[in-house]
Motif scaffolding. Structure first.
Motif, PDB file in Angstrom:
ATOM      1  N   ILE A 251      21.084 -31.746  44.235  1.00 50.44           N
ATOM      2  CA  ILE A 251      20.850 -32.824  45.192  1.00 50.44           C
ATOM      3  C   ILE A 251      20.421 -33.430  45.517  1.00 50.44           C
ATOM      4  O   ILE A 251      20.131 -32.902  46.722  1.00 50.44           O
ATOM      5  N   PRO A 252      20.268 -35.241  45.440  1.00 48.58           N
ATOM      6  CA  PRO A 252      18.835 -35.413  46.553  1.00 48.58           C
ATOM      7  C   PRO A 252      19.036 -35.616  47.559  1.00 48.58           C
ATOM      8  O   PRO A 252      17.866 -35.609  47.813  1.00 48.58           O
ATOM      9  N   GLY A 253      20.333 -35.731  47.762  1.00 48.58           N
ATOM     10  CA  GLY A 253      20.513 -36.057  49.565  1.00 48.58           C
ATOM     11  C   GLY A 253      20.137 -35.078  50.662  1.00 48.58           C
ATOM     12  O   GLY A 253      20.184 -34.843  51.801  1.00 48.58           O
ATOM     13  N   LEU A 254      20.050 -34.083  49.863  1.00 53.20           N
ATOM     14  CA  LEU A 254      19.477 -32.801  50.650  1.00 53.20           C
ATOM     15  C   LEU A 254      17.894 -32.562  50.756  1.00 53.20           C
ATOM     16  O   LEU A 254      17.321 -31.532  51.223  1.00 53.20           O
ATOM     17  N   VAL A 255      17.267 -33.272  49.580  1.00 57.03           N
ATOM     18  CA  VAL A 255      15.915 -32.910  49.757  1.00 57.03           C
ATOM     19  C   VAL A 255      15.291 -33.297  50.625  1.00 57.03           C
ATOM     20  O   VAL A 255      13.664 -32.024  51.114  1.00 57.03           O
ATOM     21  N   ASN A 256      15.742 -34.506  51.323  1.00 61.04           N
ATOM     22  CA  ASN A 256      15.116 -34.940  52.861  1.00 61.04           C
ATOM     23  C   ASN A 256      15.054 -33.615  54.252  1.00 61.04           C
ATOM     24  O   ASN A 256      14.188 -33.114  54.571  1.00 61.04           O
ATOM     25  N   PHE A 271      13.621 -26.403  43.269  1.00 59.77           N
ATOM     26  CA  PHE A 271      14.110 -24.967  42.005  1.00 59.77           C
ATOM     27  C   PHE A 271      14.998 -26.414  41.177  1.00 59.77           C
ATOM     28  O   PHE A 271      14.767 -26.084  40.139  1.00 59.77           O
ATOM     29  N   ALA A 272      16.068 -26.752  41.769  1.00 57.56           N
ATOM     30  CA  ALA A 272      16.537 -27.391  40.741  1.00 57.56           C
ATOM     31  C   ALA A 272      16.920 -28.429  39.801  1.00 57.56           C
ATOM     32  O   ALA A 272      15.765 -28.943  40.563  1.00 57.56           O
ATOM     33  N   GLY A 273      16.969 -28.284  39.126  1.00 55.29           N
ATOM     34  CA  GLY A 273      17.103 -29.622  37.992  1.00 55.29           C
ATOM     35  C   GLY A 273      17.914 -30.464  38.673  1.00 55.29           C
ATOM     36  O   GLY A 273      19.518 -30.329  38.974  1.00 55.29           O
ATOM     37  N   PHE A 274      16.972 -32.382  38.763  1.00 52.10           N
ATOM     38  CA  PHE A 274      18.520 -32.706  38.886  1.00 52.10           C
ATOM     39  C   PHE A 274      18.727 -33.627  37.534  1.00 52.10           C
ATOM     40  O   PHE A 274      17.972 -33.269  36.701  1.00 52.10           O
ATOM     41  N   SER A 275      20.113 -34.247  37.954  1.00 50.02           N
ATOM     42  CA  SER A 275      20.184 -35.287  36.726  1.00 50.02           C
ATOM     43  C   SER A 275      19.396 -36.433  36.611  1.00 50.02           C
ATOM     44  O   SER A 275      18.480 -36.682  37.397  1.00 50.02           O
TER      45      SER A 275
END
Length: 352
Positions: A251-256, A271-275
């Motif tokens: 989930i992009p919003g979790l990265v920062n 670790f997780a792949g993103f769409s």
């Protein structure tokens, strides 16, 4: 059933079009084996493939499924070290062993890698052909005595986690934060504990998965809708932050926010792949001033697969407790829907 017979397989005809159909029984080549699939697990990536969010290496129509184990039913005439009746597990990612990445020990990102469930038809089927190239490259492993087919099928995702943790480098006494307690997050918990991490903090909203994280060895679970994760991490580290942060949900919003959890000089693994086309906003100064080390994780190596089998068979990692649901092949769409809902942890497909 050999020769020109038929078998059942879950065929992906197009995005969101997965149907169980009668297909040709696989033709065994001189260097191949054919196995009866005993256990095939659903991976988070399978959901992204079916929905069309992941396209790399995906063919239509094709049979997907890359976490599996089975029993050999046919052996090509040139195969000498395997026989009918052998129980095997297969590392699905076959490296070419000659490109620049294979030569420098990064076979998991091989330029010419081929994979079962992608270039070769996969394991959501009654039978699957293991091609000669997978045998000759050492991707086929006899299942250790006493290990179940289900446990062997889960060596693949565990090997992927081993690869991610090798990249991020968990050390004795580390404080580790794992974002997401799906099957992958839970495997990371078990491996982190095994590597000697003392604090293992897991962020997860789902109650069942929170409990599963505790069962796997997490020292603290946080529902980030009810508690401030950063405050919890700072509170447990005398205000310093985590040595290691692993992002196990795409989930992009979790990265920062995840980057903010790391101490100065800390290590973060995406670790997780993103769409495809998902972009995350990142405050670059967090990386810059805090001297963070960011790593990724792609697939697995044959060495990691062997390590995964060893960890499971020696009882050091209890992988079977992650299996929450079992379906037969005919129920594949129901199984996929269950996987998307998030209450399940690991789902295994069995043949009828």
């Amino acid at each position: 059933m050999h020769g020109g017979g038929k078998m059942k397989a879950a065929v992906l005809y197009a995005p969101n079009e997965l149907r169980v159909a009668d297909v040709k029984y696989p033709q065994v080549g001189k260097g191949d084996v054919v196995i009866k699939v005993k256990a095939a697990a659903i991976c988070g990536t399978d959901g992204r493939i079916i929905s069309g969010k992941k396209t790399k290496g995906v063919r239509y129509p094709s049979v997907i499924g890359h976490e599996f184990s089975g029993e050999i039913v046919e052996v090509g005439e040139n195969v000498t070290d395997l026989k009918v009746g052998d129980a095997i597990a297969v590392d699905p990612v076959v490296p070419c062993r000659s490109c620049v990445y294979c030569r420098i020990g990064k076979e998991n990102v091989c330029l010419n890698r081929q994979a079962i469930g992608y270039e070769f038809d996969g394991a959501f089927a009654e039978y699957v052909r293991i091609p000669e190239v997978a045998l000759s490259s050492g991707n086929v492993f006899k299942i250790p005595q006493g290990m179940s087919f289900e446990a062997a099928a889960l060596a693949e995702p565990l090997a992927c986690c081993i690869n991610g943790q090798k990249n991020v480098g968990i050390e004795l006494g580390d404080t580790v934060v794992i974002i997401g307690a799906g099957p992958i997050g839970l495997m990371h918990v078990q491996l982190a504990r095994f590597s000697g991490a003392t604090n293992i903090i897991v962020s997860e909203l789902n109650e069942q998965r929170q409990q599963a994280a505790l069962n796997c060895g997490a020292t603290r679970v946080v529902n980030s809708q009810q508690e401030n994760l950063l405050d919890v991490v700072k509170g447990l580290t005398e205000g310093v932050g985590a040595d290691v942060v692993i992002i196990a949900i795409g989930i992009p919003g979790l990265v920062n926010p995840a980057l903010e959890l790391a101490r100065k000089g800390g290590r973060v693994n995406l670790f997780a792949g993103f769409s495809k086309d998902d972009m995350a906003q990142i405050d670059v100064n967090i990386i810059h001033y805090n001297e963070l080390i960011l790593t990724g994780a792609s697939a697995l190596s044959r060495e990691g697969y062997q390590q995964a089998l060893t960890l499971i068979s020696s009882g050091l990692i209890d992988i079977e407790k992650l299996v929450t649901h079992r379906f037969v092949l005919d129920e594949i769409n129901e199984a996929m829907a269950t996987a998307q809902k998030g209450d399940a942890i690991k789902i295994i497909i069995h043949n009828n």
